[in-house]
Design a protein around this motif. Structure first.
Motif, PDB file in Angstrom:
ATOM      1  N   CYS A  31      -5.498   0.253   6.054  1.00 25.58           N
ATOM      2  CA  CYS A  31      -5.837   1.659   6.290  1.00 25.58           C
ATOM      3  C   CYS A  31      -7.125   2.101   5.591  1.00 25.58           C
ATOM      4  CB  CYS A  31      -4.672   2.560   5.887  1.00 25.58           C
ATOM      5  SG  CYS A  31      -4.346   2.550   4.112  1.00 25.58           S
ATOM      6  N   ASN A  73      -0.049   4.127   0.909  1.00 23.16           N
ATOM      7  CA  ASN A  73      -0.418   4.994   2.017  1.00 23.16           C
ATOM      8  C   ASN A  73       0.211   4.547   3.334  1.00 23.16           C
ATOM      9  OD1 ASN A  73      -1.973   7.276   3.014  1.00 23.16           O
ATOM     10  ND2 ASN A  73      -3.241   5.750   4.048  1.00 23.16           N
ATOM     11  N   CYS A  74       0.045   3.237   3.673  1.00 22.23           N
ATOM     12  CA  CYS A  74       0.545   2.750   4.964  1.00 22.23           C
ATOM     13  C   CYS A  74       1.749   1.818   4.825  1.00 22.23           C
ATOM     14  CB  CYS A  74      -0.570   2.057   5.745  1.00 22.23           C
ATOM     15  SG  CYS A  74      -1.190   0.557   4.962  1.00 22.23           S
ATOM     16  N   CYS A 132      -7.153  -0.888   0.507  1.00 25.22           N
ATOM     17  CA  CYS A 132      -6.211  -1.468   1.462  1.00 25.22           C
ATOM     18  C   CYS A 132      -6.962  -1.957   2.699  1.00 25.22           C
ATOM     19  CB  CYS A 132      -5.176  -0.417   1.850  1.00 25.22           C
ATOM     20  SG  CYS A 132      -4.050  -0.961   3.147  1.00 25.22           S
ATOM     21  N   CYS A 143       0.840  -1.196   0.000  1.00 21.16           N
ATOM     22  CA  CYS A 143       0.000   0.000   0.000  1.00 21.16           C
ATOM     23  C   CYS A 143       0.880   1.253   0.000  1.00 21.16           C
ATOM     24  CB  CYS A 143      -0.888  -0.004   1.249  1.00 21.16           C
ATOM     25  SG  CYS A 143      -1.842   1.505   1.452  1.00 21.16           S
TER      26      CYS A 143
HETATM   27 ZN   LIG Z   1      -2.869   0.885   3.505  1.00 21.67          ZN
END
Ligand SMILES: [Zn+2]
Length: 114
Positions: free
Chosen positions: A20, A5-6, A17, A3
């Motif tokens: 998150c 983002n995380c 995801c 991911c």
């Molecule tokens: Zn994520």
């Protein structure tokens, strides 16, 4: 895949995801990432046939090379631009020389009449 983002590992086909909840950007296929800069190629070919059209296509192809085609055919578009410019300059020079010769010839022929 991971991911963006995380950073956690997620399923290859995941849309969201599971860690998150962020939407996962689908990775584009490799074939789509490297598109062929058609205009750059056309511009290069036209440079030898129709210099003016080749010049326009090459300049557009060169400008788009970085933006749309990830640098694809940038060198070819640049070469097309240079070749078109030279061809066009020669064409213009020949045209001017032709007109100038014609004027000189015409004035020479008509001169005795005055
Ligand atoms: Zn994520």
């Amino acid at each position: 895949m991971y991911c963006k983002n995380c950073g956690n590992e997620i399923n290859q086909n995941a849309v969201v995801c599971i860690h998150c909840g962020c939407a996962v950007e689908q990775q584009k296929p490799a074939t789509e990432a490297q598109k062929t800069n058609v205009l750059g190629i056309i511009g290069f070919v036209l440079a030898f046939i129709v210099p003016l059209a080749g010049l326009i296509c090459s300049i557009i192809g060169y400008k788009r090379a970085d933006r749309d085609y990830n640098g694809n055919c940038k060198g070819l578009a640049l070469a097309g631009t240079i070749i078109s410019a030279i061809s066009l300059a020669i064409s213009v020079a020949v045209a001017i020389w032709g007109i100038a010769s014609w004027i000189v010839l015409w004035t020479t022929i008509t001169a005795p009449l005055y």
